[in-house]
Design a protein around this motif. Sequence first.
Motif, PDB file in Angstrom:
ATOM      1  N   ALA A   1       0.968  -7.904   5.551  1.00 21.51           N
ATOM      2  CA  ALA A   1       2.409  -8.204   5.363  1.00 21.51           C
ATOM      3  C   ALA A   1       2.809  -9.111   6.844  1.00 21.51           C
TER       4      ALA A   1
ATOM      5  N   VAL B   1       6.245 -11.403   7.034  1.00 15.39           N
ATOM      6  CA  VAL B   1       7.344 -10.589   6.508  1.00 15.39           C
ATOM      7  C   VAL B   1       8.652 -11.162   5.607  1.00 15.39           C
ATOM      8  N   GLU B   2       8.546 -12.336   5.602  1.00 20.44           N
ATOM      9  CA  GLU B   2       9.459 -13.090   5.032  1.00 20.44           C
ATOM     10  C   GLU B   2       9.247 -13.260   3.582  1.00 20.44           C
ATOM     11  N   GLU B   3       7.971 -12.925   3.260  1.00 21.70           N
ATOM     12  CA  GLU B   3       7.631 -13.340   1.665  1.00 21.70           C
ATOM     13  C   GLU B   3       7.520 -12.082   0.916  1.00 21.70           C
ATOM     14  N   PRO B   4       8.230 -12.160  -0.238  1.00 16.71           N
ATOM     15  CA  PRO B   4       8.477 -11.024  -0.970  1.00 16.71           C
ATOM     16  C   PRO B   4       7.129 -10.552  -1.446  1.00 16.71           C
ATOM     17  N   SER B   5       6.300 -11.274  -1.882  1.00 18.20           N
ATOM     18  CA  SER B   5       5.111 -10.691  -2.492  1.00 18.20           C
ATOM     19  C   SER B   5       4.202 -10.060  -1.441  1.00 18.20           C
TER      20      SER B   5
ATOM     21  N   VAL C   1       5.148  -8.386   1.268  1.00 15.49           N
ATOM     22  CA  VAL C   1       5.580  -7.117   2.005  1.00 15.49           C
ATOM     23  C   VAL C   1       5.104  -6.018   0.474  1.00 15.49           C
ATOM     24  N   HIS C   2       5.353  -6.635  -0.948  1.00 15.10           N
ATOM     25  CA  HIS C   2       5.135  -5.746  -1.813  1.00 15.10           C
ATOM     26  C   HIS C   2       3.698  -5.423  -1.907  1.00 15.10           C
TER      27      HIS C   2
ATOM     28  N   ALA D   1       1.386  -5.493   0.539  1.00 17.61           N
ATOM     29  CA  ALA D   1       1.198  -4.322   1.686  1.00 17.61           C
ATOM     30  C   ALA D   1       1.297  -2.995   1.317  1.00 17.61           C
ATOM     31  N   ILE D   2       2.542  -2.815   0.635  1.00 19.24           N
ATOM     32  CA  ILE D   2       2.967  -1.341   0.537  1.00 19.24           C
ATOM     33  C   ILE D   2       2.092  -0.833  -0.459  1.00 19.24           C
TER      34      ILE D   2
ATOM     35  N   ASP E   1      -3.897  -7.363  -5.122  1.00 22.68           N
ATOM     36  CA  ASP E   1      -2.590  -7.345  -4.614  1.00 22.68           C
ATOM     37  C   ASP E   1      -2.673  -7.770  -3.234  1.00 22.68           C
TER      38      ASP E   1
ATOM     39  N   VAL F   1      -1.951 -11.922  -1.669  1.00 21.66           N
ATOM     40  CA  VAL F   1      -0.768 -12.315  -0.483  1.00 21.66           C
ATOM     41  C   VAL F   1      -1.004 -12.215   0.943  1.00 21.66           C
TER      42      VAL F   1
ATOM     43  N   LEU G   1       4.761   1.994   6.646  1.00 15.00           N
ATOM     44  CA  LEU G   1       5.191   1.974   5.405  1.00 15.00           C
ATOM     45  C   LEU G   1       6.815   2.037   5.379  1.00 15.00           C
TER      46      LEU G   1
ATOM     47  N   LEU H   1       8.004  -1.512   6.114  1.00 19.44           N
ATOM     48  CA  LEU H   1       7.511  -2.417   5.152  1.00 19.44           C
ATOM     49  C   LEU H   1       8.633  -2.231   3.839  1.00 19.44           C
TER      50      LEU H   1
ATOM     51  N   ILE I   1      11.157  -5.053   2.168  1.00 15.19           N
ATOM     52  CA  ILE I   1      10.957  -4.942   0.754  1.00 15.19           C
ATOM     53  C   ILE I   1      12.410  -5.117   0.099  1.00 15.19           C
TER      54      ILE I   1
ATOM     55  N   GLN J   1      13.983  -8.647   1.162  1.00 12.53           N
ATOM     56  CA  GLN J   1      13.344  -9.571   0.414  1.00 12.53           C
ATOM     57  C   GLN J   1      13.391  -9.703  -1.113  1.00 12.53           C
ATOM     58  N   HIS J   2      13.418  -8.287  -1.933  1.00 15.20           N
ATOM     59  CA  HIS J   2      13.662  -8.204  -3.160  1.00 15.20           C
ATOM     60  C   HIS J   2      14.960  -7.584  -3.615  1.00 15.20           C
TER      61      HIS J   2
ATOM     62  N   SER K   1       6.339  -9.025  -8.716  1.00 18.55           N
ATOM     63  CA  SER K   1       5.822 -10.054  -8.174  1.00 18.55           C
ATOM     64  C   SER K   1       4.148 -10.228  -8.360  1.00 18.55           C
ATOM     65  N   LEU K   2       3.606  -8.969  -8.461  1.00 18.53           N
ATOM     66  CA  LEU K   2       2.308  -9.061  -8.380  1.00 18.53           C
ATOM     67  C   LEU K   2       1.805  -8.572  -9.992  1.00 18.53           C
TER      68      LEU K   2
END
Lengths: 611, 115
Positions: free
Chosen positions: A157, A160-164, A166-167, A169-170, A241, A245, B91, B94, B98, B101-102, B112-113
């Motif tokens: 991540a 951090v400004e990229e939506p996918s 951070v998704h 990474a979590i 995933d 990213v 986490l 993060l 999220i 961003q979302h 997104s994935l």
Amino acid sequence: MTAEVLAGALMPAVIIAPIGVACVLLCLSRWLDRPFVDAIAFLAAVAVSVANGTLLAMSQQQRLVVWLGGWTPRHGLSVGIALVGDQFSLGVALVASVLMSCALAFSWRYFTDIHTHYHALMLLFLAGMTGFALAGDMFTMFVFFELMGVVAYALTAVKVEEPSAVHGAINFGIINSLGAYVTLMGIGMLYASTGQLNLAQLSRALAQHGADPLVVIGFVAVATGFLVKAAVVPFHFWLDDAHAVAPTPVCVLFSGIMVELGIYGVARLYWIGFSGTLAAGQIARMFVVMGIATALIGSVMCLLQRHLKRLLAYSTIAHTGLFLIAIGSFDPVATGGIAIYVIGHAAIKSVLFLTAGIVLNRYGSVDEFTLRGRGKDARAVGVVFMLAGLALAGLPPFAVGLGKGIGDEGLLSAGFGWGPLLFLVISALTGGAVLRAGARIFLGIGRAPRGVEQEGMTGDEEHREIATGLNHLPWTMAAPLFGLLGAGAAVGLIPGLGSQVVQAAERFIDRSGYLAAVLNGSATYSHVVTPVAGWSAEGIMWCFGSVIAAIAVAGFALYAPLLPRVITAAAGSLRGVERGLRSIHSGHVGDYAVWLLIGVGAAMALALFPA
Amino acid sequence: MTVYPYVVAAVILLLGVIGIARSRNLVHAVVCLAVAQSATYVLLISIGYQHGGVAPIFSSSSTAPKHMVDPVMQALTLTDIVVSATVTSLLLALTIQIAKQHDTVDPDELRSLRG
């Protein structure tokens, strides 16, 4: 004596030094300019590589055992923490540090807007991987496993400004942490049975204790975390995933070595800790069944991708499956072959990821369909990409082909007659997918896709990792690219490497030798007659077979609409399977957690029920 | 040691995983992960426990007590707690990203994935 003194200084240093440099960099980040930070981090990684190389050369003669703080065993018992360096553990550490040097050199011009914390995280990541490789007891393995994990979540991540990002990474963080907790539960259960954490002492205690179901469950639990890291089906969902990213230089390390460290961890745990206790047939069944599932699902999903980095991620999953099958054959020749395969795969997969990064910078996308024909102006990059695709399929003289040939021999002698054929199919499918993507992007050939092929994650949403598209390749990016491609070929051409690595594999699986070295200090290797292994006519034939099959797969994928209707109709009936597979990979962390439970249950069933 | 702590630990771990599986909020999922991790504390502490044992502290002047709880397991638990703090804080950070961003923290709405 001097060798032991040197090892005693260097083995802790390769773990502590990167951590120290990372801390210093973070402290001084306010006053240091970016080029200084890059140079210091790069030099630190190179220094660790040199130290690892020195240690690897020393480990040709004897196992290197260092008890931290001088807590050496008395009468075969110690409460201290041991670092154990043999050719395999130092080999993976060396691969990790070399890849780290390449990734840091590549990052120099690749990122324009990145801060010191990136370099610090990369160095901590290196320390985690090295520590995991060298650790001689389960809890130290767990700690470095967690260090490697936490740093990897953060690195995924970094944008951090990229939506996918951070998704991804979590998802990565939650699933890997769950796996790690299962590992810790297993460590607790084994400690409750034996009172030991050190692998050698555990092994000896287990041999007296005998194999009861609790020990089997403990083994599977500890292995679960490592298998999650190795992205074995059904624990693999995080990998595609995260790799899709994460920034490109980070992907190099993820695919090149971190995932393989999971396989290394399982193999180390089994051979040293449990090979004297557990029923080999059941454990082999668990490894082989999970390996086959991983290889098949990974390669099919690889073919279904249009997002270049995600495609490469699934190809890594497929190859991990092959590694696990070879480990599960319990054959030293197959294990040695797979070690060479891992080195070759690390080099080639890194080249592919770096190329994907260059493509992203230049065109602002990693989508195979969007970029169709756009890459015609980047000849050198295209040639490297296609060559790496062929090398991934097994083109001689690349090390992947050498490893595959030796691995095939080992699988055949272990009674896995289907082994070489499966290796060929998986190489053809993954290599074919890479060649197909390369042909579309760099040559602009093939039909425009229609319908269901267009489903799935597109590669258009990924942000450029630098501010402006580069139109020429700076040498700091070109050198790692061509260097790794050259290394992939050079390793395959080292004379006598095959036999040496098979000998190292014999030493890796030598439980009594490891126990004697750690507990009694008799570090020399026991003498075993190892078979000669290297390029064989049969191996080269299989390699060219898989290269031709890969080209055929790529051609089929590119020109499928031109085929007779009978064949396309047959392929159409598989669309349901395709949709099902895609919908399983949902990107939903709750689904992944359920799959993790199912996987733990399946692994325990495979390991517990008599073969 | 009886089978009881194993059962408790397994149940806590399972509850944590079920919580993550059914979660509609990533903050909730991260906390469920911490719940799953607390299963390891229960297991480790109870493995190290001795009935009637005292704290494992000696000095040169006093003789070693006969019954003491296992210090190794306590050290493991302490390390485990440190790991937990690191993972949970990362986490949660993060999750904040999220949310930015979302505009959602519901895993069902993160799309997104796929595929």
